[in-house]
Design a protein around this motif. Structure first.
Motif, mmCIF file in Angstrom:
data_model
loop_
_atom_site.group_PDB
_atom_site.id
_atom_site.type_symbol
_atom_site.label_atom_id
_atom_site.label_comp_id
_atom_site.label_asym_id
_atom_site.label_seq_id
_atom_site.Cartn_x
_atom_site.Cartn_y
_atom_site.Cartn_z
ATOM 1 N N ARG A 24 18.780 -110.789 40.553
ATOM 2 C CA ARG A 24 17.909 -111.386 39.534
ATOM 3 C C ARG A 24 17.949 -112.907 39.590
ATOM 4 O O ARG A 24 16.922 -113.576 39.429
ATOM 5 N N SER A 25 19.122 -113.461 39.808
ATOM 6 C CA SER A 25 19.248 -114.913 39.888
ATOM 7 C C SER A 25 18.457 -115.473 41.066
ATOM 8 O O SER A 25 17.732 -116.464 40.930
ATOM 9 N N LEU A 26 18.569 -114.824 42.216
ATOM 10 C CA LEU A 26 17.834 -115.283 43.399
ATOM 11 C C LEU A 26 16.332 -115.002 43.268
ATOM 12 O O LEU A 26 15.510 -115.769 43.779
ATOM 13 N N ALA A 27 15.977 -113.934 42.570
ATOM 14 C CA ALA A 27 14.561 -113.640 42.342
ATOM 15 C C ALA A 27 13.928 -114.712 41.472
ATOM 16 O O ALA A 27 12.795 -115.162 41.722
ATOM 17 N N SER A 28 14.638 -115.145 40.446
ATOM 18 C CA SER A 28 14.143 -116.199 39.575
ATOM 19 C C SER A 28 13.986 -117.511 40.338
ATOM 20 O O SER A 28 13.003 -118.236 40.171
ATOM 21 N N LEU A 29 14.933 -117.807 41.190
ATOM 22 C CA LEU A 29 14.891 -119.042 41.971
ATOM 23 C C LEU A 29 13.729 -119.060 42.947
ATOM 24 O O LEU A 29 13.051 -120.083 43.111
ATOM 25 N N SER A 30 13.485 -117.918 43.577
ATOM 26 C CA SER A 30 12.507 -117.855 44.668
ATOM 27 C C SER A 30 11.137 -117.351 44.248
ATOM 28 O O SER A 30 10.206 -117.331 45.064
ATOM 29 N N GLN A 79 26.065 -119.938 42.157
ATOM 30 C CA GLN A 79 25.723 -119.548 40.797
ATOM 31 C C GLN A 79 25.306 -118.086 40.734
ATOM 32 O O GLN A 79 25.739 -117.332 39.842
ATOM 33 N N ALA A 80 24.485 -117.657 41.703
ATOM 34 C CA ALA A 80 24.047 -116.260 41.730
ATOM 35 C C ALA A 80 25.236 -115.327 41.949
ATOM 36 O O ALA A 80 25.345 -114.276 41.299
ATOM 37 N N ARG A 81 26.153 -115.717 42.844
ATOM 38 C CA ARG A 81 27.330 -114.880 43.115
ATOM 39 C C ARG A 81 28.244 -114.824 41.898
ATOM 40 O O ARG A 81 28.762 -113.758 41.549
ATOM 41 N N ARG A 82 28.418 -115.948 41.231
ATOM 42 C CA ARG A 82 29.277 -116.002 40.046
ATOM 43 C C ARG A 82 28.740 -115.100 38.937
ATOM 44 O O ARG A 82 29.509 -114.426 38.240
ATOM 45 N N GLU A 83 27.419 -115.074 38.774
ATOM 46 C CA GLU A 83 26.811 -114.262 37.722
ATOM 47 C C GLU A 83 27.020 -112.771 37.960
ATOM 48 O O GLU A 83 26.916 -111.968 37.020
#
Length: 204
Positions: A24-30, A79-83
């Motif tokens: 989800r974090s990477l989806a939001s970024l990209s 950040q994505a990995r930490r989440e």
């Protein structure tokens, strides 16, 4: 032979790992869908290459950026990995308890970014294990390859027969056993505690 080393997998053993949070974090970024992100990172084989040390961290971030169609910086990736990670307090407590009777270390299938930045990604793991957090990429092979286990324990000065490896994946436990280590398939902290007691690493 007495156990000199308790070697732990990280994701879904020492930490609760939620890949969907990372996606989800990477989806939001990209501005991609979660399915597109999953295909780009895991479906393409990129993550497997990074875990096996076939590409370095710079190339890994560059290929991640290319596949997602946007710049993914080191900070973005971390950040994505930490989440996606939260400490498994009960298992960490067991690891702390057995550290009084043997060495403890972590062997995780991951790029070096994880071991190099573990203090940011999961401070409780870093605090407990210190420098003994090893990413498979450092050994140019990923679990369940015997090379991964043997190079890891050799760096710690421990023989295979003196090492107990704990992982939630049966294939990895089998790989450790094939390399001469003892292996425990992790299901929960209670069963792991019994395993440690059986080897004299915990008091009854």
């Amino acid at each position: 032979m007495p156990i000199s080393l308790a070697l732990f997998d990280m994701d879904d053993v020492l930490v609760h790992y939620d890949r969907s949070a990372r996606v989800r974090s990477l989806a939001s970024l990209s501005n991609r869908t979660p399915d597109e992100v999953s295909q780009a990172i895991w479906g393409s084989g990129l993550e497997a290459k990074a875990d096996a040390g076939l590409i370095d961290d710079v190339a890994y971030l560059r290929e991640t950026s290319d596949l997602l169609g946007c710049r993914v910086s080191l900070d973005d990736w971390l950040q994505a990995r930490r989440e996606s990670m939260s400490p498994n307090i009960q298992v960490l407590a067991l690891a702390a308890a057995v550290s009084g009777t043997c060495k403890i270390a972590v062997l995780t299938n991951n790029p070096r970014l994880v071991s190099d930045h573990i203090a940011y990604l999961c401070p409780p793991v870093a605090d407990l294990f210190g420098k003994n957090v090893f990413a498979s990429a450092s050994f140019n092979a990923a679990k369940p390859s015997g090379q991964t286990f043997l190079k890891c324990i050799d760096s710690l000065g421990v023989a295979p027969a003196e090492s107990l490896f704990v992982d939630d994946l049966e294939a990895n436990v089998r790989g450790a056993r094939n390399a001469g280590l003892l292996g425990h398939l992790f299901t929960d902290h209670a069963a792991l505690a019994e395993e440690f007691r059986a080897h004299g690493l915990l008091m009854r």
